[in-house]
Design a protein around this motif. Sequence first.
Motif, PDB file in Angstrom:
ATOM      1  N   GLN B  37      29.532  31.812  48.611  1.00  0.00           N
ATOM      2  CA  GLN B  37      29.985  31.661  47.229  1.00  0.00           C
ATOM      3  C   GLN B  37      28.909  32.224  46.314  1.00  0.00           C
ATOM      4  O   GLN B  37      27.790  31.701  46.266  1.00  0.00           O
ATOM      5  N   LYS B  41      30.938  32.044  41.497  1.00  0.00           N
ATOM      6  CA  LYS B  41      31.750  31.076  42.238  1.00  0.00           C
ATOM      7  C   LYS B  41      32.821  31.736  43.102  1.00  0.00           C
ATOM      8  O   LYS B  41      33.742  31.052  43.563  1.00  0.00           O
ATOM      9  N   PHE B  42      32.712  33.045  43.311  1.00  0.00           N
ATOM     10  CA  PHE B  42      33.678  33.725  44.152  1.00  0.00           C
ATOM     11  C   PHE B  42      33.354  33.457  45.609  1.00  0.00           C
ATOM     12  O   PHE B  42      32.220  33.646  46.050  1.00  0.00           O
ATOM     13  N   LEU B  43      34.348  33.019  46.365  1.00  0.00           N
ATOM     14  CA  LEU B  43      34.195  32.668  47.779  1.00  0.00           C
ATOM     15  C   LEU B  43      34.723  33.780  48.657  1.00  0.00           C
ATOM     16  O   LEU B  43      35.857  34.229  48.493  1.00  0.00           O
TER      17      LEU B  43
END
Lengths: 115, 114
Positions: B37, B41-43
């Motif tokens: 992440q 906050k991109f997973l």
Amino acid sequence: AQSVTQPDIHITVSEGASLELRCNYSYGATPYLFWYVQSPGQGLQLLLKYFSGDTLVQGIKGFEAEFKRSQSSFNLRKPSVHWSDAAEYFCAVAFGSGNTGKLIFGQGTTLQVKP
Amino acid sequence: DTAVSQTPKYLVTQMGNDKSIKCEQNLGHDTMYWYKQDSKKFLKIMFSYNNKELIINETVPNRFSPKSPDKAHLNLHINSLELGDSAVYFCASSHSHSTGTEAFFGQGTRLTVV
């Protein structure tokens, strides 16, 4: 290319108000659909999932989501938001027959709850 | 009992160092994953193992090397750490690697490279 979009980066609602978080996907067939919640400093917890059948699914903590094939959407809803719902919400999908267990996540929506 | 546990929870280290993150699951699952992440906050998935065998490697730099000594453990070793490696790393597990299988996530390891 397969993708997941959460159009709203940040949403603020008042406690007790209703909530809808949007999720759209791009794929030729119906994917497997999930909503996860991430509380501050915590891991991801599954709220609900949709594979097939009834397009309105119920999850934990009073959440529900509706799959709309015509709109390629899987929006998350809650009738009355509580302050403890403030968190990051992720829509995720699993595509195809590759059988890898891989999840593709949207960018996330930060939910802020006003007292 | 924590279903998927990662150690450490926080890791601060200098550029160029080598570090490891450990993950254990007590759910009896066959498949384990590492997700990254980033600061926005991109997973994104990095690796997946099924019964100790690698099944996904998502174009991750070869400085990252996962190791699965048994199906309950999946460790992540990172060599020559770079500033861009700073992120939260999540371990997850699932019953199988079938499409649509539900994943259970650990609490994450926040790695800060200075």
